[in-house]
Write a protein that holds these residues in place. Structure first.
Motif, mmCIF file in Angstrom:
data_model
loop_
_atom_site.group_PDB
_atom_site.id
_atom_site.type_symbol
_atom_site.label_atom_id
_atom_site.label_comp_id
_atom_site.label_asym_id
_atom_site.label_seq_id
_atom_site.Cartn_x
_atom_site.Cartn_y
_atom_site.Cartn_z
ATOM 1 N N UNK A 77 0.839 -1.203 0.000
ATOM 2 C CA UNK A 77 0.000 0.000 0.000
ATOM 3 C C UNK A 77 0.878 1.259 0.000
ATOM 4 N N UNK A 78 1.932 1.256 0.803
ATOM 5 C CA UNK A 78 2.872 2.370 0.839
ATOM 6 C C UNK A 78 3.525 2.552 -0.532
ATOM 7 N N UNK A 79 3.947 1.441 -1.137
ATOM 8 C CA UNK A 79 4.544 1.481 -2.473
ATOM 9 C C UNK A 79 3.586 2.108 -3.469
ATOM 10 N N UNK A 80 2.321 1.706 -3.424
ATOM 11 C CA UNK A 80 1.338 2.253 -4.357
ATOM 12 C C UNK A 80 1.159 3.752 -4.158
ATOM 13 N N UNK A 85 2.199 9.081 -7.000
ATOM 14 C CA UNK A 85 2.651 10.473 -7.023
ATOM 15 C C UNK A 85 3.461 10.825 -8.262
ATOM 16 N N UNK A 86 4.010 9.819 -8.937
ATOM 17 C CA UNK A 86 4.862 10.052 -10.105
ATOM 18 C C UNK A 86 5.973 11.073 -9.799
ATOM 19 N N UNK A 87 6.556 10.906 -8.623
ATOM 20 C CA UNK A 87 7.659 11.766 -8.164
ATOM 21 C C UNK A 87 8.843 11.565 -9.094
ATOM 22 N N UNK A 88 9.341 12.648 -9.695
ATOM 23 C CA UNK A 88 10.337 12.500 -10.752
ATOM 24 C C UNK A 88 11.712 12.051 -10.278
ATOM 25 N N UNK A 89 11.978 12.116 -8.981
ATOM 26 C CA UNK A 89 13.304 11.748 -8.485
ATOM 27 C C UNK A 89 13.386 10.345 -7.896
ATOM 28 N N UNK A 90 12.257 9.635 -7.807
ATOM 29 C CA UNK A 90 12.279 8.305 -7.193
ATOM 30 C C UNK A 90 11.067 7.500 -7.636
ATOM 31 N N UNK A 91 11.317 6.313 -8.135
ATOM 32 C CA UNK A 91 10.260 5.380 -8.510
ATOM 33 C C UNK A 91 10.660 3.985 -8.015
ATOM 34 N N UNK A 92 10.623 3.772 -6.698
ATOM 35 C CA UNK A 92 11.119 2.503 -6.154
ATOM 36 C C UNK A 92 10.191 1.335 -6.465
ATOM 37 N N UNK A 93 10.792 0.167 -6.461
ATOM 38 C CA UNK A 93 10.036 -1.073 -6.599
ATOM 39 C C UNK A 93 10.113 -1.858 -5.307
ATOM 40 N N UNK A 94 9.468 -3.009 -5.292
ATOM 41 C CA UNK A 94 9.517 -3.908 -4.135
ATOM 42 C C UNK A 94 10.332 -5.131 -4.515
ATOM 43 N N UNK A 95 11.252 -5.495 -3.638
ATOM 44 C CA UNK A 95 12.094 -6.669 -3.850
ATOM 45 C C UNK A 95 11.767 -7.715 -2.794
ATOM 46 N N UNK A 101 11.757 -11.229 3.389
ATOM 47 C CA UNK A 101 11.152 -9.910 3.550
ATOM 48 C C UNK A 101 10.814 -9.355 2.172
ATOM 49 N N UNK A 102 9.902 -8.392 2.184
ATOM 50 C CA UNK A 102 9.667 -7.542 1.018
ATOM 51 C C UNK A 102 10.292 -6.203 1.383
ATOM 52 N N UNK A 103 11.059 -5.617 0.449
ATOM 53 C CA UNK A 103 11.777 -4.387 0.759
ATOM 54 C C UNK A 103 11.582 -3.345 -0.325
ATOM 55 N N UNK A 115 15.378 1.874 3.928
ATOM 56 C CA UNK A 115 14.885 0.583 3.468
ATOM 57 C C UNK A 115 13.649 0.272 4.303
ATOM 58 N N UNK A 116 12.488 0.359 3.677
ATOM 59 C CA UNK A 116 11.239 -0.012 4.334
ATOM 60 C C UNK A 116 11.048 -1.495 4.072
ATOM 61 N N UNK A 117 10.792 -2.272 5.125
ATOM 62 C CA UNK A 117 10.670 -3.712 4.914
ATOM 63 C C UNK A 117 9.509 -4.282 5.716
ATOM 64 N N UNK A 118 9.016 -5.428 5.204
ATOM 65 C CA UNK A 118 7.913 -6.151 5.842
ATOM 66 C C UNK A 118 8.218 -7.632 5.755
ATOM 67 N N UNK A 119 7.999 -8.341 6.843
ATOM 68 C CA UNK A 119 8.159 -9.794 6.839
ATOM 69 C C UNK A 119 7.108 -10.401 5.915
ATOM 70 N N UNK A 120 7.499 -11.408 5.151
ATOM 71 C CA UNK A 120 6.550 -12.109 4.280
ATOM 72 C C UNK A 120 5.661 -12.972 5.149
ATOM 73 N N UNK A 121 4.372 -12.970 4.862
ATOM 74 C CA UNK A 121 3.377 -13.716 5.647
ATOM 75 C C UNK A 121 3.804 -15.167 5.859
#
Length: 123
Positions: A77-80, A85-95, A101-103, A115-121
């Motif tokens: 949800x945070x990634x979305x 925002x289509x912020x021109x200086x950053x378009x991060x993905x999730x790894x 983890x998802x990062x 590095x924002x991270x979440x444990x995988x279910x």
């Protein structure tokens, strides 16, 4: 004795860029600002939920290029919200990592990495 937590400090060099990145893009809240006098360097506290971060223009407080890891829930949800925002200086993905983890990694305008991270279910 009991440790109560940690508040990282990141170096910044431009107040307007810092506020654009942390407040407008990442959605942090400006808690307070401090200067010793009119021409002094800025020191601020920003937060999002229970995470607190200090940003400093003071020479010697910290070195640009630091990296921190921030545990969270709702990474997709945070990634979305960042993508929308289509912020021109950053378009991060999730790894998805080998350590279950998802990062999502972003770099601020001063070379500091978050590095924002979440444990995988189920792990």
């Amino acid at each position: 004795m009991r440790l109560m937590g940690v508040i990282p400090i990141f170096r910044m060099f431009d107040e307007a860029k810092a506020k654009e990145f942390y407040l407008d893009y990442l959605g942090f809240h400006l808690d307070w600002e401090h200067r010793f006098d009119e021409g002094a360097p800025l020191y601020v506290q920003v937060s999002k939920d229970s995470f607190i971060l200090h940003l400093s223009e003071h020479y010697g407080d910290c070195t640009p290029g630091a990296s921190i890891r921030i545990a969270m829930e709702g990474l997709e949800e945070f990634h979305q919200s960042l993508t929308d925002q289509k912020y021109k200086f950053s378009r991060p993905g999730i790894e998805r990592t080998e350590w279950d983890t998802k990062e999502l990694r972003v770099t601020d305008p001063f070379g500091n990495r978050l590095v924002f991270y979440e444990q995988i279910d189920g792990v």
